[in-house]
Design a protein around this motif. Structure first.
Motif, short mmCIF file in Angstrom:
data_model
loop_
_atom_site.label_atom_id
_atom_site.label_comp_id
_atom_site.label_asym_id
_atom_site.label_seq_id
_atom_site.Cartn_x
_atom_site.Cartn_y
_atom_site.Cartn_z
N MET A 186 13.98 90.14 -42.92
CA MET A 186 15.41 90.23 -42.59
C MET A 186 16.14 91.02 -43.68
N LYS A 187 16.78 92.09 -43.24
CA LYS A 187 17.52 92.90 -44.19
C LYS A 187 18.76 92.14 -44.64
N ARG A 188 19.17 92.42 -45.86
CA ARG A 188 20.41 91.79 -46.34
C ARG A 188 21.60 92.57 -45.83
N ALA A 189 22.68 91.85 -45.55
CA ALA A 189 23.89 92.50 -45.06
C ALA A 189 24.57 93.27 -46.19
N THR A 190 25.25 94.33 -45.83
CA THR A 190 26.00 95.09 -46.83
C THR A 190 27.48 94.83 -46.64
N LEU A 191 28.19 95.26 -47.65
CA LEU A 191 29.63 95.11 -47.62
C LEU A 191 30.24 95.82 -46.41
N LYS A 192 29.65 96.94 -46.09
CA LYS A 192 30.13 97.73 -44.96
C LYS A 192 30.03 96.94 -43.66
N GLU A 193 28.90 96.29 -43.49
CA GLU A 193 28.71 95.50 -42.28
C GLU A 193 29.70 94.34 -42.20
N VAL A 194 29.92 93.75 -43.35
CA VAL A 194 30.90 92.67 -43.39
C VAL A 194 32.27 93.21 -42.96
N ALA A 195 32.59 94.38 -43.51
CA ALA A 195 33.88 94.99 -43.19
C ALA A 195 34.01 95.24 -41.69
N GLN A 196 32.95 95.78 -41.13
CA GLN A 196 32.98 96.07 -39.69
C GLN A 196 33.22 94.81 -38.88
N LEU A 197 32.41 93.81 -39.18
CA LEU A 197 32.53 92.56 -38.44
C LEU A 197 33.92 91.94 -38.58
N ALA A 198 34.48 92.07 -39.78
CA ALA A 198 35.81 91.48 -39.99
C ALA A 198 36.91 92.41 -39.51
N GLY A 199 36.54 93.61 -39.15
CA GLY A 199 37.52 94.57 -38.68
C GLY A 199 38.47 95.08 -39.74
N VAL A 200 37.96 95.21 -40.95
CA VAL A 200 38.78 95.75 -42.03
C VAL A 200 37.99 96.82 -42.77
N SER A 201 38.60 97.38 -43.80
CA SER A 201 37.89 98.41 -44.56
C SER A 201 37.06 97.78 -45.67
N THR A 202 36.12 98.54 -46.17
CA THR A 202 35.26 98.02 -47.25
C THR A 202 36.09 97.68 -48.48
N ALA A 203 37.11 98.46 -48.71
CA ALA A 203 37.95 98.21 -49.88
C ALA A 203 38.55 96.82 -49.82
N THR A 204 38.98 96.46 -48.64
CA THR A 204 39.59 95.14 -48.49
C THR A 204 38.58 94.04 -48.77
N VAL A 205 37.40 94.20 -48.22
CA VAL A 205 36.37 93.20 -48.47
C VAL A 205 36.13 93.09 -49.97
N SER A 206 36.01 94.21 -50.59
CA SER A 206 35.79 94.22 -52.04
C SER A 206 36.92 93.48 -52.74
N ASN A 207 38.14 93.74 -52.31
CA ASN A 207 39.28 93.07 -52.92
C ASN A 207 39.26 91.56 -52.70
N VAL A 208 38.82 91.18 -51.52
CA VAL A 208 38.73 89.75 -51.25
C VAL A 208 37.71 89.11 -52.21
#
Lengths: 337, 337
Positions: free
Chosen positions: A1-23
């Motif tokens: 199982m591949k590990r999820a990336t920040l990008k994927e998290v962002a997509q799923l949450a419907g926000v940008s990667t920057a926001t995820v990073s900020n969170v």
DNA sequence: CGCTTTTGTTTAATCGTTTAACTAAACTTG
DNA sequence: CAAGTTTAGTTAAACGATTAAACAAAAGCG
């Protein structure tokens, strides 16, 4: 199982990667709505931030290299434990490199560590010059030398007060009336070896005892040389009546010889040793020891390191830790003083 | 001084970064002219490849995590030394995490290691279940369990044959005619603790000795509990005449108590201990010990790890290393057999 | 001599983050 | 209410390597 990336998290949450990073890093203010979304996305994807990518971007590895000669030596093991604890508390990790006292391996390891972009190095060098640490130092990576004192570099040094420890031990023997006090010292190319020898000599001088050359033997801080040198001492014409042994490993070797030959301590030979490993009070007889605060030594080394890394401390210290003489039964009756 | 990058080397040498990379890794054929240029550029810039960038791109960190309870325990120190040696020979590094036997810290450390994208984990877990290793395993990172045996996971396990070691020790005591053979065992939540206890019991059974409940004490594998349990044993009505102690730390504690009370070994209490630290033959009296091949254990663990990482080995092993009974003077006269 | 093959090198995408610079909307304020 | 400020979020460029794909020049070949 591949590990999820920040990008994927962002997509799923419907926000940008920057926001995820900020969170994640709670950098900027993010509305609690969005925060929730991000958190739940992280949850469902079982997201674990990739430290490597972070390291690359932030130009810090949060790893400190530890270069020591022998992790199986209880002194170093205890030092390492102290270091690990203190660093872990600051969210740094320890990369352990064992050099077997080989300058060769030390150099190789150092190169590897430079490549890994360690944020700091704690080292108890096997070499005397240590010039090859220069290239690390020049890049601004802080170095803490542990019980080794390179001449020239601008870095922290933390030392047991080796001279004083050896001085006290020798003094103790002198005061107990011993006449022919010998020493098994470490390699004089190392500051630990040299300083302990110096402490021994100072004590002799101060008490007007003339040094006898054949009572001074240089070992290699290991079990084998302890055995060897003890043998030499006890088989020569001029036997010592008391002996200061410069570290724990050589003591193991030395005791081994004495046991084999049935030489009684302290009747036939009084002994004081540098280092106070856990077995010191269980051997026969319990051994009078100069105790280095090994765990604290490690902690302090790590603290100096943290100060250099986090607080950008650039003024460097040389710090002495005082050893304690733990009197047990191997050095003659508890008289005089 | 900033470190040079591959790009800068490329510029100086007047070639592309790809070429420099190829030179460094001797991947494709590069004309010796160009090679020279690149080498000299590397030299003048004092170039050291950035492992972090490399790791990110290649998706491998070349770091193996080591999770152990106490690096200051000579057994683990020796294991760690073996691991480090074997991994270093394969160009892998060890990230040392000390857990102090705290499941809490173990979990935290594990999380950190996952973030660091370690290529493998060698662990001597403090917990009994170890379910939190699952998330690591699921991402395909190989795990080697050291002297701990989790129920379910598909990973390598390397064990001292604890049962046999304990069996042999107990058997030895029985054959020497001891009647009330006690044991200070480790936490039975750990397989080491449990298996050693089982070995002890099997031996008793096989020789038709009925177990006495009050001669079985469960310690925590540390010095303090060794002292405590020894005290309990020797102060109760039904004192043992022989004792098997399950590890080195508890032996230190136990011996301490015996020394304080002046209880003579083996006359008043015969002793055999698990683990054979370097001090075993120097304590008074030299202690009969079950020696685990700790260094080799570490090496083997690392070898299994390398097989999983490099050779993509997916069939996993459970490997037993046989301990040896080293007979010394703490367990009664060398009679019978 | 043209055609393919080989050789040596370059181009550009990629790994997974952080973060400076930007934008759009909402809120102040005189 | 227009202009400025704040707020909440996005875009896109790094960080420093590797590597597949593209390419140009040279070599091989009938």
């Amino acid at each position: 199982m591949k590990r999820a990336t920040l990008k994927e998290v962002a997509q799923l949450a419907g926000v940008s990667t920057a926001t995820v990073s900020n969170v994640i890093n709670s950098k900027k203010y993010v509305s609690s709505e969005v925060k929730q979304q991000v958190f739940s996305a992280m949850q469902t994807l079982n997201y674990q931030p990739n430290t490597i990518a972070k390291s690359l971007r932030k130009q810090e590895s949060r790893i400190v290299g530890l270069l020591i000669s022998d992790i199986a030596n209880p002194f170093f093991a205890s030092v390492a434990k102290g270091i690990e604890k203190e660093l872990a508390d600051n969210d740094y990790n320890v990369l352990l490199c064992n050099t077997d006292s080989s300058v060769e391996r030390e150099r190789e390891n150092l190169e590897g560590l430079i490549g890994k972009r360690i944020d700091g190095l704690i080292v108890s060098s096997a070499g005397n010059t240590g010039d090859y640490f220069r290239s690390l130092e020049e890049t601004g990576v802080p170095i803490v030398f542990l019980n080794r004192c390179p001449q020239f570099m601008n870095c922290d040094v933390i030392l047991t007060n080796n001279m004083r420890g050896a001085y006290n031990a020798t003094e103790h023997l002198i005061r107990h009336g011993y006449q022919r006090i010998g020493i098994i010292t470490g390699p004089t190319s190392l500051s630990t070896g040299k300083d302990r020898l110096t402490g021994y000599r100072r004590a002799l001088e101060d008490y007007g005892v003339t040094e006898q050359e054949d009572l001074v033997k240089e070992g290699r801080f290991d079990i084998e040389s302890g055995y060897e040198k003890m043998k030499e001492l006890m088989e020569q014409e001029n036997k010592p009546d008391a002996l200061f042994i410069s570290n724990n490993s050589m003591t193991l070797g030395g005791y081994k010889y004495l046991r084999e030959k049935g030489i009684r301590i302290p009747e036939q030979l009084a002994v004081i040793v540098f280092d106070d490993p856990e077995w010191a009070e269980l051997v026969d007889p319990p051994v009078t020891a100069v105790r280095q605060p090994s765990y604290e030594l490690g902690m302090q080394a790590a603290k100096l390191m943290m100060a250099s890394i986090k607080d950008r401390k650039t003024k460097h210290d040389i710090m002495y830790m005082d050893p304690a003489l733990i009197v047990r039964q191997s050095c003659g009756c508890p008289a005089v003083s």
